[in-house]
Design an enzyme around this catalytic site. Structure first.
Site, PDB file in Angstrom:
ATOM      1  N   ARG A 196      40.978  19.190 -14.603  1.00 46.47           N
ATOM      2  CA  ARG A 196      40.045  19.749 -15.249  1.00 46.47           C
ATOM      3  C   ARG A 196      39.346  18.711 -16.128  1.00 46.47           C
ATOM      4  O   ARG A 196      38.143  18.801 -16.697  1.00 46.47           O
ATOM      5  CB  ARG A 196      40.135  20.912 -16.064  1.00 46.47           C
ATOM      6  CG  ARG A 196      40.472  21.976 -15.226  1.00 46.47           C
ATOM      7  CD  ARG A 196      40.719  23.409 -15.972  1.00 46.47           C
ATOM      8  NE  ARG A 196      39.712  23.713 -16.763  1.00 46.47           N
ATOM      9  CZ  ARG A 196      38.858  24.674 -16.334  1.00 46.47           C
ATOM     10  NH1 ARG A 196      39.250  25.308 -15.109  1.00 46.47           N
ATOM     11  NH2 ARG A 196      37.820  25.090 -16.920  1.00 46.47           N
TER      12      ARG A 196
ATOM     13  N   GLU B 197      32.086   9.384  -4.048  1.00 44.00           N
ATOM     14  CA  GLU B 197      32.997  10.088  -5.038  1.00 44.00           C
ATOM     15  C   GLU B 197      34.441   9.448  -5.386  1.00 44.00           C
ATOM     16  O   GLU B 197      35.095   9.107  -6.488  1.00 44.00           O
ATOM     17  CB  GLU B 197      33.179  11.696  -4.702  1.00 44.00           C
ATOM     18  CG  GLU B 197      33.856  12.398  -5.884  1.00 44.00           C
ATOM     19  CD  GLU B 197      33.639  13.694  -5.423  1.00 44.00           C
ATOM     20  OE1 GLU B 197      33.538  14.106  -4.097  1.00 44.00           O
ATOM     21  OE2 GLU B 197      34.128  14.734  -6.083  1.00 44.00           O
TER      22      GLU B 197
ATOM     23  N   LYS C 153      37.145  18.706 -11.978  1.00 41.10           N
ATOM     24  CA  LYS C 153      36.921  19.786 -11.095  1.00 41.10           C
ATOM     25  C   LYS C 153      36.285  20.661 -12.059  1.00 41.10           C
ATOM     26  O   LYS C 153      36.678  20.588 -13.474  1.00 41.10           O
ATOM     27  CB  LYS C 153      38.008  20.055 -10.627  1.00 41.10           C
ATOM     28  CG  LYS C 153      38.427  20.992  -9.500  1.00 41.10           C
ATOM     29  CD  LYS C 153      38.618  20.592  -8.216  1.00 41.10           C
ATOM     30  CE  LYS C 153      38.617  21.208  -7.002  1.00 41.10           C
ATOM     31  NZ  LYS C 153      37.997  20.561  -5.900  1.00 41.10           N
TER      32      LYS C 153
ATOM     33  N   CYS D 141      37.587  20.152 -18.866  1.00 44.99           N
ATOM     34  CA  CYS D 141      38.554  20.271 -20.022  1.00 44.99           C
ATOM     35  C   CYS D 141      39.366  21.177 -19.727  1.00 44.99           C
ATOM     36  O   CYS D 141      39.057  22.393 -19.091  1.00 44.99           O
ATOM     37  CB  CYS D 141      37.788  20.472 -21.284  1.00 44.99           C
ATOM     38  SG  CYS D 141      36.908  19.203 -21.866  1.00 44.99           S
TER      39      CYS D 141
ATOM     40  N   HIS E 135      11.729   4.613   7.624  1.00 50.21           N
ATOM     41  CA  HIS E 135      10.863   4.764   6.491  1.00 50.21           C
ATOM     42  C   HIS E 135      11.369   4.198   5.301  1.00 50.21           C
ATOM     43  O   HIS E 135      10.659   4.713   4.242  1.00 50.21           O
ATOM     44  CB  HIS E 135      10.469   6.214   6.393  1.00 50.21           C
ATOM     45  CG  HIS E 135       9.995   6.810   7.868  1.00 50.21           C
ATOM     46  ND1 HIS E 135       8.688   6.632   8.204  1.00 50.21           N
ATOM     47  CD2 HIS E 135      10.720   7.730   8.742  1.00 50.21           C
ATOM     48  CE1 HIS E 135       8.567   7.161   9.392  1.00 50.21           C
ATOM     49  NE2 HIS E 135       9.382   8.020   9.749  1.00 50.21           N
TER      50      HIS E 135
ATOM     51  N   LYS F 259      31.526  12.565  -0.429  1.00 48.55           N
ATOM     52  CA  LYS F 259      32.802  12.198  -0.489  1.00 48.55           C
ATOM     53  C   LYS F 259      33.110  10.919  -0.581  1.00 48.55           C
ATOM     54  O   LYS F 259      34.036  10.635  -1.555  1.00 48.55           O
ATOM     55  CB  LYS F 259      33.440  12.867   0.629  1.00 48.55           C
ATOM     56  CG  LYS F 259      34.910  13.346   0.536  1.00 48.55           C
ATOM     57  CD  LYS F 259      34.681  14.849   0.175  1.00 48.55           C
ATOM     58  CE  LYS F 259      33.906  15.284  -0.917  1.00 48.55           C
ATOM     59  NZ  LYS F 259      33.539  16.764  -1.128  1.00 48.55           N
TER      60      LYS F 259
ATOM     61  N   TRP G  27      37.630  16.033 -20.619  1.00 52.92           N
ATOM     62  CA  TRP G  27      36.550  15.422 -19.910  1.00 52.92           C
ATOM     63  C   TRP G  27      35.391  15.269 -21.043  1.00 52.92           C
ATOM     64  O   TRP G  27      34.899  16.314 -21.397  1.00 52.92           O
ATOM     65  CB  TRP G  27      36.102  16.056 -18.621  1.00 52.92           C
ATOM     66  CG  TRP G  27      35.187  15.561 -18.134  1.00 52.92           C
ATOM     67  CD1 TRP G  27      35.207  14.527 -16.674  1.00 52.92           C
ATOM     68  CD2 TRP G  27      33.442  15.710 -18.250  1.00 52.92           C
ATOM     69  NE1 TRP G  27      34.097  14.427 -16.522  1.00 52.92           N
ATOM     70  CE2 TRP G  27      33.136  14.959 -16.887  1.00 52.92           C
ATOM     71  CE3 TRP G  27      32.680  16.354 -18.834  1.00 52.92           C
ATOM     72  CZ2 TRP G  27      31.701  14.548 -16.950  1.00 52.92           C
ATOM     73  CZ3 TRP G  27      31.557  16.246 -18.630  1.00 52.92           C
ATOM     74  CH2 TRP G  27      30.754  15.679 -17.751  1.00 52.92           C
TER      75      TRP G  27
ATOM     76  N   ASN H 288      37.069  23.986 -24.939  1.00 53.19           N
ATOM     77  CA  ASN H 288      36.451  23.807 -23.398  1.00 53.19           C
ATOM     78  C   ASN H 288      34.942  24.032 -23.518  1.00 53.19           C
ATOM     79  O   ASN H 288      34.839  25.336 -23.536  1.00 53.19           O
ATOM     80  CB  ASN H 288      37.457  24.250 -22.304  1.00 53.19           C
ATOM     81  CG  ASN H 288      36.458  24.310 -21.096  1.00 53.19           C
ATOM     82  OD1 ASN H 288      35.851  23.466 -20.684  1.00 53.19           O
ATOM     83  ND2 ASN H 288      36.717  25.362 -20.026  1.00 53.19           N
ATOM     84  N   GLY H 289      34.006  23.461 -23.258  1.00 56.97           N
ATOM     85  CA  GLY H 289      32.657  23.909 -23.246  1.00 56.97           C
ATOM     86  C   GLY H 289      31.753  22.710 -23.979  1.00 56.97           C
ATOM     87  O   GLY H 289      32.318  21.527 -24.240  1.00 56.97           O
TER      88      GLY H 289
ATOM     89  N   GLU I 293      27.358  15.364   2.839  1.00 60.46           N
ATOM     90  CA  GLU I 293      28.532  15.416   2.331  1.00 60.46           C
ATOM     91  C   GLU I 293      29.492  14.320   2.591  1.00 60.46           C
ATOM     92  O   GLU I 293      30.346  14.047   1.655  1.00 60.46           O
ATOM     93  CB  GLU I 293      29.029  16.615   2.955  1.00 60.46           C
ATOM     94  CG  GLU I 293      30.473  17.093   2.841  1.00 60.46           C
ATOM     95  CD  GLU I 293      30.730  17.599   1.142  1.00 60.46           C
ATOM     96  OE1 GLU I 293      29.653  17.341   0.235  1.00 60.46           O
ATOM     97  OE2 GLU I 293      31.880  17.450   0.906  1.00 60.46           O
TER      98      GLU I 293
HETATM   99  O1  M6R Z   1      33.133  24.597  -8.100  1.00 63.62           O
HETATM  100  P1  M6R Z   1      32.184  24.313  -7.390  1.00 63.62           P
HETATM  101  O2  M6R Z   1      31.894  24.427  -5.938  1.00 63.62           O
HETATM  102  O3  M6R Z   1      30.996  25.126  -7.803  1.00 63.62           O
HETATM  103  O4  M6R Z   1      31.871  22.713  -7.763  1.00 63.62           O
HETATM  104  C1  M6R Z   1      30.499  22.120  -7.432  1.00 63.62           C
HETATM  105  C2  M6R Z   1      30.659  20.750  -7.544  1.00 63.62           C
HETATM  106  O5  M6R Z   1      31.108  20.131  -8.845  1.00 63.62           O
HETATM  107  C3  M6R Z   1      31.601  20.000  -6.452  1.00 63.62           C
HETATM  108  O6  M6R Z   1      31.531  20.458  -5.199  1.00 63.62           O
HETATM  109  C4  M6R Z   1      31.617  18.539  -6.744  1.00 63.62           C
HETATM  110  O7  M6R Z   1      30.453  17.994  -6.042  1.00 63.62           O
HETATM  111  C5  M6R Z   1      32.724  17.918  -5.722  1.00 63.62           C
HETATM  112  N1  M6R Z   1      33.434  17.225  -6.886  1.00 63.62           N
HETATM  113  C6  M6R Z   1      32.450  17.492  -4.725  1.00 63.62           C
HETATM  114  O8  M6R Z   1      33.616  16.794  -4.053  1.00 63.62           O
END
Ligand code: M6R
Length: 588
Positions: A27, A466, A583, A2, A482, A463, A72, A96-97, A459
């Protein structure tokens, strides 16, 4: 998570707020709204959907003061009614929160005769304001906040008051001054419009009018907070000719490595930091998502350089089963935004237990920097795409540099050399396209590797899922037999990373096991011999520049980022704003 904005000036508030919201959209982007105040009346427009959808309504929002929000959803689906601002009586509020005790407050207010319109937790704030108001806006906001549990950044309007109030508790608020006065959840929204900024402290309340700003601390004592010059470089600079921020930001990987190396030795006292790490009884890392995945790489790098146990912990879990630390321990909090609620909480727990707190972060004014003993800056610049790319690469660079303080064979120069290779990969794309195509045609995609490649595989998988919404998992190649092998058939692709000569043969075994089950295989390798051995037997093979195994994650992660990006585009997704995500996850 947010975004909130506020404006008080001489220009049309709605247009200013709309510009601010567009910058904050990463955000949260499931609904948006704006309220303005003009001649004692509040005007509101709010919609489910992206910020852009507010555009036709701006003309109906007169006045030169206002507040705005991009959401969000946490409580209540994304629709027009649940969108902020929430209005009641003389007030409009954006939040926001999370208000954890909203249900009990709501019941109390309903018993007092209040009628609620939305399903959100946030709406209780505007009702409390109305309940406590006896002619003093700031006092009503103070009394309101005293009833709240959870975390918040709140901006509010009061009909008849020519300005807005803003306050925070565990969620960021930045004030800006330029042609007009601004407030925003982060600095990007202020760039280009404010010439100076100030980060509100937790508990602060600011009363902002076109004529000036007054700031009060949690005891309502007037305080002065320093305004710093707002530099152009804090802005995101647009997509720079790329179709998406994600591509632009992957292309900034090399630049991030160089900038992070350049800044490191001026930002930290190398001797002191080396001593701190070398005398630690343990090093614990905390982070979420991609930041946690970077911490996995740190375990190997710092574990090889320092003579103490090093472990990585998912912050949301570390809060409840915190790693044991002592006054001799070092906790490294890893966070691009520096605002992730779970990471902040896990870091606080470690610090309160006596650990020295290092913050590896991309945002120099963020909450994590305020509680850390020392900040190791990731110099990625604004990362706008919700998927973390260049910040991960910058975090890896930080861990190499921290390791190099105590391991003379790990040199800054070698990172800079690999940066050149990273640049070449990021600017190419043919191989990424081929592998991305395989991914989008697959029911599921697995990423495998051994040793340090496992961390990159995990990772790479995050990616891909996501941004493309393709089911994916990343795991050690040895684990294939396994369990996961049961899922492998012609509709499943496995991306196998092979970047360590010493482990290559064993990885080739995994490739054989997948091929024997008719699974699709894409090999991503820095090893020419392995490439030659497999290129005609697998569905796709990408030979990356040859780099030492401990540096290979820079090139292989860049390759996997590109694959994810291409897959998202091929699948018709918006890689910058994946559904359901945002984000900066400031809620727990
Ligand atoms: O701002 P941060 O690095 O603390 O955020 C952590 C995760 O929310 C962030 O890395 C999230 O997993 C990303 N969307 C991954 O691409």
């Amino acid at each position: 998570m947010c975004g909130i904005v506020g404006y008080a000036g001489r220009g049309p508030a709605a247009a200013e707020l709309f510009e601010g919201l567009k910058k904050l959209e990463y955000r949260g982007y499931d609904s948006a709204g704006i309220s303005t105040c003009d001649r004692g009346e509040i005007f509101t427009a709010k919609r489910g959907g992206r910020v852009e959808e507010l555009s036709p309504a701006l003309k109906n929002l007169p006045g030169t003061v206002g507040i705005g929000h991009t959401r969000w959803a946490t409580h209540g689906v994304a629709n027009d009614i649940n969108a902020h601002p929430h209005c009641y009586g003389k007030f409009a509020v954006v939040h926001n929160g999370i208000i954890e005790n909203y249900a009990e407050l709501r019941a109390e207010l309903i018993a007092e005769g209040h009628k609620f319109a939305s399903q959100t937790d946030s709406e209780v704030i505007v009702h409390l304001l109305d309940f406590y108001y006896d002619g003093d806006f700031s006092d009503a906001l103070r009394l309101t906040c005293a009833r709240l549990k959870g975390c918040w950044a709140i901006a509010a309007l009061c009909a008849g008051f020519d300005g807005f109030a803003v306050t925070r508790h565990s969620s960021p608020v930045i004030l800006g001054e330029g042609v007009g006065r601004f407030a925003a959840s982060d600095i990007y929204a202020l760039c280009g419009r404010a010439h100076s900024y100030c980060v509100l402290e937790d508990g602060d309340m600011a009363i902002v009018t076109p004529a000036g700003t007054e700031i009060f601390d949690r005891n309502m004592k007037a305080v002065r907070r320093a305004f710093e010059p707002l530099k152009e470089e804090y802005g995101d600079g647009g997509t720079d000719g790329c179709p998406h921020y994600m591509l632009k930001e992957i292309r900034q990987n090399a630049r991030t490595m160089r900038a992070t190396c350049d800044k490191f030795f001026s930002a930290v006292n190398a001797g002191e930091l080396r001593l701190r790490l070398a005398s630690a009884d343990k090093i614990v890392l905390v982070g979420c998502g991609t930041a946690y995945n970077a911490a996995l790489a740190a375990v190997r790098l710092l574990g090889g350089a320092y003579d103490c146990p090093v472990s990585a912990h998912i912050a949301s879990e570390a809060r409840y089963s915190p790693p044991r630390v002592t006054k001799k321990s070092v906790c490294i909090a890893v966070s691009q935004s520096g605002e992730t609620a779970d990471t902040l909480m896990a870091a606080r727990i470690a610090r309160d237990a006596g650990a020295y707190l290092l913050a590896v972060t991309n945002v120099g004014y963020s909450a994590i920097t305020r509680i850390a003993d020392k900040v190791v800056p990731v110099c990625a610049g604004a990362e706008v795409c919700v998927a973390a790319t260049k910040s991960y690469i910058g975090q890896l660079a930080c861990f190499h540099l921290l390791a190099s303080l105590n391991a003379p064979d790990m040199r800054r120069e070698s990172i800079l050399k690999v940066a050149d290779d990273v640049e070449k990969i990021a600017n190419g794309g043919t191989y990424a396209e081929v592998i991305a195509r395989l991914c989008v045609q697959s029911r599921a995609v697995f990423f495998l590797g051994r040793g340090a490649d496992v961390d990159v595989a995990v990772e790479g998988s995050l990616k891909l899922k996501e941004v493309s919404y393709i089911f994916s998992d990343g795991y050690p190649a040895g684990e294939l037999k396994h369990g996961t092998l049961a899922l492998v058939d012609e509709s499943v692709t496995s991306v196998v990373l092979i970047c360590d000569e010493a482990l290559a043969e064993k990885c080739v075994n995994a490739v054989e096991q997948i091929l024997s089950r008719r699974g699709k295989v894409a090999v991503v390798t820095t090893l020419e011999r392995t490439y030659d051995e497999l290129k005609n037997r697998v569905d796709a093979a990408w030979l990356l520049p040859s780099v030492p195994a401990h540096l290979a994650h820079f090139v292989s992660a860049t390759a996997l980022q590109l694959i994810a990006y291409r897959a998202a585009v091929l699948a018709g997704r918006d890689p910058d704003k994946p559904r359901n995500l945002a984000k900066s996850v400031t809620v727990e």
